[in-house]
Design a protein around this motif. Structure first.
Motif, PDB file in Angstrom:
ATOM      1  N   TYR A  16     -18.564  13.910  25.558  1.00 59.64           N
ATOM      2  CA  TYR A  16     -17.857  12.647  25.737  1.00 59.64           C
ATOM      3  C   TYR A  16     -18.563  11.650  26.649  1.00 59.64           C
ATOM      4  O   TYR A  16     -18.270  10.447  26.580  1.00 59.64           O
ATOM      5  CB  TYR A  16     -16.442  12.911  26.287  1.00 59.64           C
ATOM      6  CG  TYR A  16     -15.445  13.237  25.209  1.00 59.64           C
ATOM      7  CD1 TYR A  16     -14.690  12.236  24.618  1.00 59.64           C
ATOM      8  CD2 TYR A  16     -15.276  14.546  24.756  1.00 59.64           C
ATOM      9  CE1 TYR A  16     -13.774  12.517  23.616  1.00 59.64           C
ATOM     10  CE2 TYR A  16     -14.379  14.838  23.752  1.00 59.64           C
ATOM     11  CZ  TYR A  16     -13.632  13.824  23.186  1.00 59.64           C
ATOM     12  OH  TYR A  16     -12.738  14.104  22.190  1.00 59.64           O
ATOM     13  N   GLU A  17     -19.467  12.111  27.499  1.00 60.38           N
ATOM     14  CA  GLU A  17     -20.048  11.197  28.480  1.00 60.38           C
ATOM     15  C   GLU A  17     -20.703   9.984  27.823  1.00 60.38           C
ATOM     16  O   GLU A  17     -20.399   8.828  28.162  1.00 60.38           O
ATOM     17  CB  GLU A  17     -21.067  11.919  29.360  1.00 60.38           C
ATOM     18  CG  GLU A  17     -21.680  10.988  30.408  1.00 60.38           C
ATOM     19  CD  GLU A  17     -22.809  11.619  31.206  1.00 60.38           C
ATOM     20  OE1 GLU A  17     -23.253  10.977  32.175  1.00 60.38           O
ATOM     21  OE2 GLU A  17     -23.234  12.743  30.854  1.00 60.38           O
ATOM     22  N   GLY A  18     -21.603  10.228  26.884  1.00 67.57           N
ATOM     23  CA  GLY A  18     -22.307   9.128  26.233  1.00 67.57           C
ATOM     24  C   GLY A  18     -21.375   8.178  25.500  1.00 67.57           C
ATOM     25  O   GLY A  18     -21.419   6.956  25.718  1.00 67.57           O
ATOM     26  N   ARG A  21     -19.299   6.078  28.004  1.00 69.95           N
ATOM     27  CA  ARG A  21     -20.068   5.042  28.707  1.00 69.95           C
ATOM     28  C   ARG A  21     -20.347   3.863  27.765  1.00 69.95           C
ATOM     29  O   ARG A  21     -20.239   2.700  28.166  1.00 69.95           O
ATOM     30  CB  ARG A  21     -21.368   5.630  29.252  1.00 69.95           C
ATOM     31  CG  ARG A  21     -21.162   6.639  30.382  1.00 69.95           C
ATOM     32  CD  ARG A  21     -22.456   6.943  31.128  1.00 69.95           C
ATOM     33  NE  ARG A  21     -22.273   8.027  32.069  1.00 69.95           N
ATOM     34  CZ  ARG A  21     -21.695   7.915  33.263  1.00 69.95           C
ATOM     35  NH1 ARG A  21     -21.227   6.735  33.648  1.00 69.95           N
ATOM     36  NH2 ARG A  21     -21.580   8.960  34.064  1.00 69.95           N
ATOM     37  N   ARG A  22     -20.702   4.158  26.518  1.00 66.81           N
ATOM     38  CA  ARG A  22     -20.965   3.077  25.565  1.00 66.81           C
ATOM     39  C   ARG A  22     -19.701   2.284  25.271  1.00 66.81           C
ATOM     40  O   ARG A  22     -19.722   1.045  25.205  1.00 66.81           O
ATOM     41  CB  ARG A  22     -21.556   3.658  24.270  1.00 66.81           C
ATOM     42  CG  ARG A  22     -22.987   4.135  24.416  1.00 66.81           C
ATOM     43  CD  ARG A  22     -23.589   4.453  23.060  1.00 66.81           C
ATOM     44  NE  ARG A  22     -22.948   5.602  22.426  1.00 66.81           N
ATOM     45  CZ  ARG A  22     -23.317   6.858  22.628  1.00 66.81           C
ATOM     46  NH1 ARG A  22     -24.303   7.144  23.459  1.00 66.81           N
ATOM     47  NH2 ARG A  22     -22.703   7.849  21.989  1.00 66.81           N
ATOM     48  N   ALA A  23     -18.575   2.986  25.086  1.00 64.91           N
ATOM     49  CA  ALA A  23     -17.319   2.298  24.767  1.00 64.91           C
ATOM     50  C   ALA A  23     -16.858   1.429  25.933  1.00 64.91           C
ATOM     51  O   ALA A  23     -16.366   0.309  25.727  1.00 64.91           O
ATOM     52  CB  ALA A  23     -16.245   3.328  24.418  1.00 64.91           C
ATOM     53  N   LEU A  24     -16.999   1.917  27.148  1.00 62.69           N
ATOM     54  CA  LEU A  24     -16.613   1.128  28.319  1.00 62.69           C
ATOM     55  C   LEU A  24     -17.493  -0.122  28.435  1.00 62.69           C
ATOM     56  O   LEU A  24     -17.001  -1.223  28.720  1.00 62.69           O
ATOM     57  CB  LEU A  24     -16.726   1.983  29.580  1.00 62.69           C
ATOM     58  CG  LEU A  24     -15.684   3.102  29.719  1.00 62.69           C
ATOM     59  CD1 LEU A  24     -16.084   4.067  30.834  1.00 62.69           C
ATOM     60  CD2 LEU A  24     -14.301   2.517  29.989  1.00 62.69           C
ATOM     61  N   GLY A  92      -9.895   7.815  13.615  1.00 66.15           N
ATOM     62  CA  GLY A  92     -10.693   8.937  13.117  1.00 66.15           C
ATOM     63  C   GLY A  92      -9.865  10.191  12.994  1.00 66.15           C
ATOM     64  O   GLY A  92      -9.992  10.954  12.026  1.00 66.15           O
ATOM     65  N   LEU A  93      -8.992  10.435  13.963  1.00 67.22           N
ATOM     66  CA  LEU A  93      -8.105  11.603  13.916  1.00 67.22           C
ATOM     67  C   LEU A  93      -7.163  11.493  12.720  1.00 67.22           C
ATOM     68  O   LEU A  93      -6.936  12.474  11.995  1.00 67.22           O
ATOM     69  CB  LEU A  93      -7.334  11.684  15.229  1.00 67.22           C
ATOM     70  CG  LEU A  93      -6.458  12.905  15.495  1.00 67.22           C
ATOM     71  CD1 LEU A  93      -6.353  13.128  17.011  1.00 67.22           C
ATOM     72  CD2 LEU A  93      -5.064  12.754  14.919  1.00 67.22           C
ATOM     73  N   ALA A 278     -15.332  12.378  19.454  1.00 71.13           N
ATOM     74  CA  ALA A 278     -15.651  11.707  20.708  1.00 71.13           C
ATOM     75  C   ALA A 278     -15.911  10.216  20.525  1.00 71.13           C
ATOM     76  O   ALA A 278     -15.444   9.390  21.324  1.00 71.13           O
ATOM     77  CB  ALA A 278     -16.850  12.380  21.365  1.00 71.13           C
ATOM     78  N   SER A 279     -16.641   9.835  19.475  1.00 76.16           N
ATOM     79  CA  SER A 279     -17.032   8.432  19.327  1.00 76.16           C
ATOM     80  C   SER A 279     -15.823   7.524  19.138  1.00 76.16           C
ATOM     81  O   SER A 279     -15.708   6.470  19.780  1.00 76.16           O
ATOM     82  CB  SER A 279     -17.990   8.285  18.146  1.00 76.16           C
ATOM     83  OG  SER A 279     -17.395   8.774  16.949  1.00 76.16           O
ATOM     84  N   SER A 280     -14.899   7.920  18.259  1.00 77.15           N
ATOM     85  CA  SER A 280     -13.741   7.062  18.014  1.00 77.15           C
ATOM     86  C   SER A 280     -12.702   7.185  19.125  1.00 77.15           C
ATOM     87  O   SER A 280     -12.083   6.189  19.522  1.00 77.15           O
ATOM     88  CB  SER A 280     -13.116   7.388  16.652  1.00 77.15           C
ATOM     89  OG  SER A 280     -12.790   8.761  16.568  1.00 77.15           O
ATOM     90  N   ALA A 281     -12.524   8.390  19.687  1.00 80.50           N
ATOM     91  CA  ALA A 281     -11.568   8.558  20.777  1.00 80.50           C
ATOM     92  C   ALA A 281     -11.986   7.764  22.010  1.00 80.50           C
ATOM     93  O   ALA A 281     -11.148   7.205  22.725  1.00 80.50           O
ATOM     94  CB  ALA A 281     -11.426  10.040  21.125  1.00 80.50           C
ATOM     95  N   ALA A 282     -13.291   7.713  22.271  1.00 76.33           N
ATOM     96  CA  ALA A 282     -13.787   6.950  23.427  1.00 76.33           C
ATOM     97  C   ALA A 282     -13.416   5.480  23.307  1.00 76.33           C
ATOM     98  O   ALA A 282     -13.063   4.829  24.301  1.00 76.33           O
ATOM     99  CB  ALA A 282     -15.300   7.123  23.541  1.00 76.33           C
ATOM    100  N   ARG A 283     -13.482   4.929  22.104  1.00 78.67           N
ATOM    101  CA  ARG A 283     -13.127   3.521  21.909  1.00 78.67           C
ATOM    102  C   ARG A 283     -11.644   3.289  22.163  1.00 78.67           C
ATOM    103  O   ARG A 283     -11.247   2.257  22.719  1.00 78.67           O
ATOM    104  CB  ARG A 283     -13.518   3.070  20.499  1.00 78.67           C
ATOM    105  CG  ARG A 283     -15.022   2.971  20.291  1.00 78.67           C
ATOM    106  CD  ARG A 283     -15.367   2.260  18.991  1.00 78.67           C
ATOM    107  NE  ARG A 283     -14.987   3.036  17.815  1.00 78.67           N
ATOM    108  CZ  ARG A 283     -15.776   3.913  17.205  1.00 78.67           C
ATOM    109  NH1 ARG A 283     -16.990   4.149  17.691  1.00 78.67           N
ATOM    110  NH2 ARG A 283     -15.371   4.558  16.130  1.00 78.67           N
TER     111      ARG A 283
END
Length: 308
Positions: A16-18, A21-24, A92-93, A278-283
């Motif tokens: 999740y880190e990457g 950070r990108r989403a933020l 995504g989920l 992770a990619s969609s949840a981070a957003r």
């Protein structure tokens, strides 16, 4: 600077880190994303129910706890959690759940197992058309409605059920105790997508399972406790139910000696129907933090009384 504590467990941090950070950054948020911090300095907590963090009392400045899972039953009753709790509602989920449900409904509707398992001989069994197959979706929240609409788009005869009335739906729906009996008595395929609460635990017990037509199929990607395991096994053993496809269980991983693993009328999948990506949840997380920093209402805040 805004301090965001990742408290979803060390195992998930590399994944999740990457993306976080990108989403933020894309959301225009300048923040210190950390795995450890002085509790009084933390503004937001990114959380998963298996986290070692169980006492929220020291987090006196925390504005919200943002859950990475759709389910919150393992945290919503925590008396120390007084901050707003937001559940994960992730496109995504939702897409993953729709694909799982549609795939397994089609599998049972078309009788695919007959042809996969019977390699010898020639048994020509023509299934009914989708419009002749009655499907019931229990639970008409974000996931349930998405699945019901996808099945309706394939011409299945879809109806839904929820504990309380939801006017204005584009899917025929029942509600309440009386509505549940009416809905179950016509359902050939049942999909369970309810949250686990005191009202939904063991919702499908022996009596309610007996309301289903002979040969009905159950698909449960919702919560393991929605179905009485003993009653389900009895209905399968008696031949009243044709099959159960189960993705969630009371104990996970499902114990090796559990009867579901070896039952010829049960398909077990390892809680994969709607995994958080992770990619969609981070957003989703970043957008909720952005909203809160802009003094806009948080999205998907859990109702503590209802439990979801």
């Amino acid at each position: 600077m805004t301090v965001i504590l990742f408290a979803a467990g060390d195992a998930l941090w590399p994944e999740y880190e990457g993306p976080l950070r990108r989403a933020l950054e894309q959301a225009g948020i300048t923040a210190d994303l950390v795995c450890t911090a002085a509790p009084e300095d933390v503004d937001y907590i990114i959380y998963a129910p298996g986290s070692p963090l169980q006492d929220f009392t020291p987090y006196t400045s925390c504005r919200a706890v943002l859950n990475l899972w759709a389910g919150v039953e393992r945290i919503v009753g925590n008396a120390t959690l007084t901050q707003p709790l937001c559940r994960m509602v992730d496109p995504g989920l939702t897409e993953g759940m729709v694909e799982y449900v549609v795939g397994h409904v089609l599998r049972h509707h078309l009788g695919m197992d007959r042809y996969i398992l019977r390699a010898k001989g020639w048994q020509q069994i023509v299934p009914p058309l989708a419009r002749e197959r009655r499907v019931l979706v229990l639970g008409l929240g974000e996931l349930g409605l998405a699945c019901a609409r996808a099945l309706a788009a394939l011409n299945f005869d879809v109806q839904g059920w929820s504990r309380t009335e939801k006017p204005g739906l584009d899917i025929p729906a029942h509600h309440g105790a009386a509505g549940l009996e009416t809905a179950l008595r016509r359902a050939e395929i049942v999909v369970t997508l309810l949250p686990r609460t005191a009202e939904t635990e063991n919702l499908l017990d022996a009596e309610r399972l007996s309301w289903l037509p002979a040969g009905a199929v159950i698909i449960n990607p919702g919560r393991g406790a929605l179905i009485d395991d003993t009653a389900l096994l009895a209905a399968l053993d008696a031949g009243r139910l044709a099959h159960a496809t189960l993705d969630v269980f009371r104990v996970e991983p499902l114990p090796e000696d559990h009867p579901f693993r070896s039952h010829p009328r049960v398909t077990v999948t390892p809680h994969i129907a709607a995994d958080t990506r992770a990619s969609s949840a981070a957003r989703v997380v970043a957008d909720n933090i952005r909203r809160d920093l802009a003094r806009l209402p948080l999205l998907h805040v859990v109702d503590r009384q209802r439990g979801y």
